[in-house]
Write a protein that holds these residues in place. Structure first.
Motif, PDB file in Angstrom:
ATOM      1  N   LEU A  76       5.253 -34.654  58.087  1.00 26.66           N
ATOM      2  CA  LEU A  76       5.198 -35.688  57.045  1.00 26.66           C
ATOM      3  C   LEU A  76       6.299 -36.730  57.234  1.00 26.66           C
ATOM      4  N   ALA A  77       7.514 -36.277  57.540  1.00 23.38           N
ATOM      5  CA  ALA A  77       8.623 -37.211  57.744  1.00 23.38           C
ATOM      6  C   ALA A  77       8.380 -38.075  58.975  1.00 23.38           C
ATOM      7  N   ARG A  78       7.897 -37.455  60.044  1.00 25.30           N
ATOM      8  CA  ARG A  78       7.616 -38.193  61.275  1.00 25.30           C
ATOM      9  C   ARG A  78       6.552 -39.267  61.029  1.00 25.30           C
ATOM     10  N   GLN A  79       5.498 -38.896  60.327  1.00 25.39           N
ATOM     11  CA  GLN A  79       4.430 -39.846  60.012  1.00 25.39           C
ATOM     12  C   GLN A  79       4.953 -40.993  59.151  1.00 25.39           C
ATOM     13  N   ALA A  80       5.805 -40.678  58.176  1.00 29.20           N
ATOM     14  CA  ALA A  80       6.358 -41.719  57.305  1.00 29.20           C
ATOM     15  C   ALA A  80       7.192 -42.716  58.106  1.00 29.20           C
ATOM     16  N   ILE A  81       7.955 -42.229  59.080  1.00 26.64           N
ATOM     17  CA  ILE A  81       8.764 -43.122  59.903  1.00 26.64           C
ATOM     18  C   ILE A  81       7.869 -43.996  60.780  1.00 26.64           C
ATOM     19  N   ILE A  82       6.873 -43.402  61.401  1.00 26.23           N
ATOM     20  CA  ILE A  82       5.979 -44.147  62.296  1.00 26.23           C
ATOM     21  C   ILE A  82       5.196 -45.212  61.537  1.00 26.23           C
ATOM     22  N   GLU A  83       4.797 -44.911  60.304  1.00 21.33           N
ATOM     23  CA  GLU A  83       3.991 -45.843  59.513  1.00 21.33           C
ATOM     24  C   GLU A  83       4.823 -46.851  58.723  1.00 21.33           C
ATOM     25  N   ARG A  84       6.117 -46.810  58.864  1.00 19.84           N
ATOM     26  CA  ARG A  84       7.008 -47.704  58.115  1.00 19.84           C
ATOM     27  C   ARG A  84       6.700 -49.172  58.426  1.00 19.84           C
ATOM     28  N   VAL A  85       6.670 -49.983  57.376  1.00 21.00           N
ATOM     29  CA  VAL A  85       6.411 -51.407  57.543  1.00 21.00           C
ATOM     30  C   VAL A  85       7.570 -52.210  56.974  1.00 21.00           C
ATOM     31  N   GLY A  86       7.739 -53.397  57.489  1.00 19.67           N
ATOM     32  CA  GLY A  86       8.791 -54.292  57.028  1.00 19.67           C
ATOM     33  C   GLY A  86       8.225 -55.374  56.134  1.00 19.67           C
ATOM     34  N   ASP A  87       8.982 -56.438  55.993  1.00 25.99           N
ATOM     35  CA  ASP A  87       8.540 -57.572  55.187  1.00 25.99           C
ATOM     36  C   ASP A  87       7.223 -58.113  55.714  1.00 25.99           C
ATOM     37  N   GLY A  88       6.331 -58.431  54.817  1.00 23.93           N
ATOM     38  CA  GLY A  88       5.044 -58.984  55.201  1.00 23.93           C
ATOM     39  C   GLY A  88       4.055 -57.949  55.690  1.00 23.93           C
ATOM     40  N   GLY A  89       4.410 -56.656  55.591  1.00 22.07           N
ATOM     41  CA  GLY A  89       3.482 -55.601  55.966  1.00 22.07           C
ATOM     42  C   GLY A  89       3.386 -55.322  57.457  1.00 22.07           C
ATOM     43  N   ARG A  90       4.257 -55.902  58.259  1.00 27.58           N
ATOM     44  CA  ARG A  90       4.229 -55.660  59.714  1.00 27.58           C
ATOM     45  C   ARG A  90       4.845 -54.318  60.030  1.00 27.58           C
ATOM     46  N   LYS A  91       4.167 -53.548  60.891  1.00 28.23           N
ATOM     47  CA  LYS A  91       4.710 -52.267  61.325  1.00 28.23           C
ATOM     48  C   LYS A  91       6.003 -52.495  62.086  1.00 28.23           C
ATOM     49  N   LEU A  92       6.963 -51.591  61.895  1.00 28.00           N
ATOM     50  CA  LEU A  92       8.256 -51.721  62.544  1.00 28.00           C
ATOM     51  C   LEU A  92       8.263 -51.145  63.963  1.00 28.00           C
ATOM     52  N   GLY A  93       7.288 -50.342  64.287  1.00 24.66           N
ATOM     53  CA  GLY A  93       7.199 -49.788  65.641  1.00 24.66           C
ATOM     54  C   GLY A  93       8.203 -48.684  65.908  1.00 24.66           C
ATOM     55  N   LEU A  94       8.613 -47.972  64.863  1.00 22.76           N
ATOM     56  CA  LEU A  94       9.581 -46.890  65.026  1.00 22.76           C
ATOM     57  C   LEU A  94       8.904 -45.621  65.519  1.00 22.76           C
ATOM     58  N   VAL A  95       9.538 -44.960  66.469  1.00 21.84           N
ATOM     59  CA  VAL A  95       9.074 -43.665  66.959  1.00 21.84           C
ATOM     60  C   VAL A  95      10.283 -42.732  66.968  1.00 21.84           C
ATOM     61  N   PRO A  96      10.341 -41.784  66.027  1.00 15.00           N
ATOM     62  CA  PRO A  96      11.499 -40.905  65.948  1.00 15.00           C
ATOM     63  C   PRO A  96      11.604 -40.014  67.184  1.00 15.00           C
ATOM     64  N   ASP A  97      12.832 -39.883  67.707  1.00 10.92           N
ATOM     65  CA  ASP A  97      13.017 -39.043  68.892  1.00 10.92           C
ATOM     66  C   ASP A  97      14.175 -38.060  68.751  1.00 10.92           C
ATOM     67  N   THR A  98      14.791 -38.018  67.564  1.00  6.68           N
ATOM     68  CA  THR A  98      15.900 -37.102  67.316  1.00  6.68           C
ATOM     69  C   THR A  98      15.723 -36.442  65.951  1.00  6.68           C
ATOM     70  N   LEU A  99      15.924 -35.132  65.909  1.00 11.43           N
ATOM     71  CA  LEU A  99      15.939 -34.387  64.650  1.00 11.43           C
ATOM     72  C   LEU A  99      17.367 -33.907  64.447  1.00 11.43           C
TER      73      LEU A  99
END
Length: 73
Positions: free
Chosen positions: A9-32
């Motif tokens: 769930l946390a990984r999905q939330a980070i990947i789906e994160r959007v910035g201003d204007g609804g643009r995806k931020l392109g984050l891919v978590p690689d560290t826990l």
């Protein structure tokens, strides 16, 4: 609690994160990052290739584990 389900769930939330204007931020978590009390659970989630009850761990290799003694559970 640090579980495979909560990790997913946390990984999905980070990947789906959007910035201003609804643009995806392109984050891919690689560290826990975990505290000492969660190190075992973290290792099970991101390093063990097999699940304790049998089967393949789909989260193995998706992040590296970083344990910090300064983090509390």
């Amino acid at each position: 609690a640090l579980t495979a389900e909560n990790y997913a769930l946390a990984r999905q939330a980070i990947i789906e994160r959007v910035g201003d204007g609804g643009r995806k931020l392109g984050l891919v978590p690689d560290t826990l990052m975990v505290g000492p009390s969660n190190e075992g659970a973290g290792l099970d989630i991101v390093q063990s290739k097999e699940l304790s009850g049998g089967g393949t761990n789909k989260w193995a290799g998706t992040a590296k584990l970083l344990m910090s003694p300064w983090l509390a559970a």
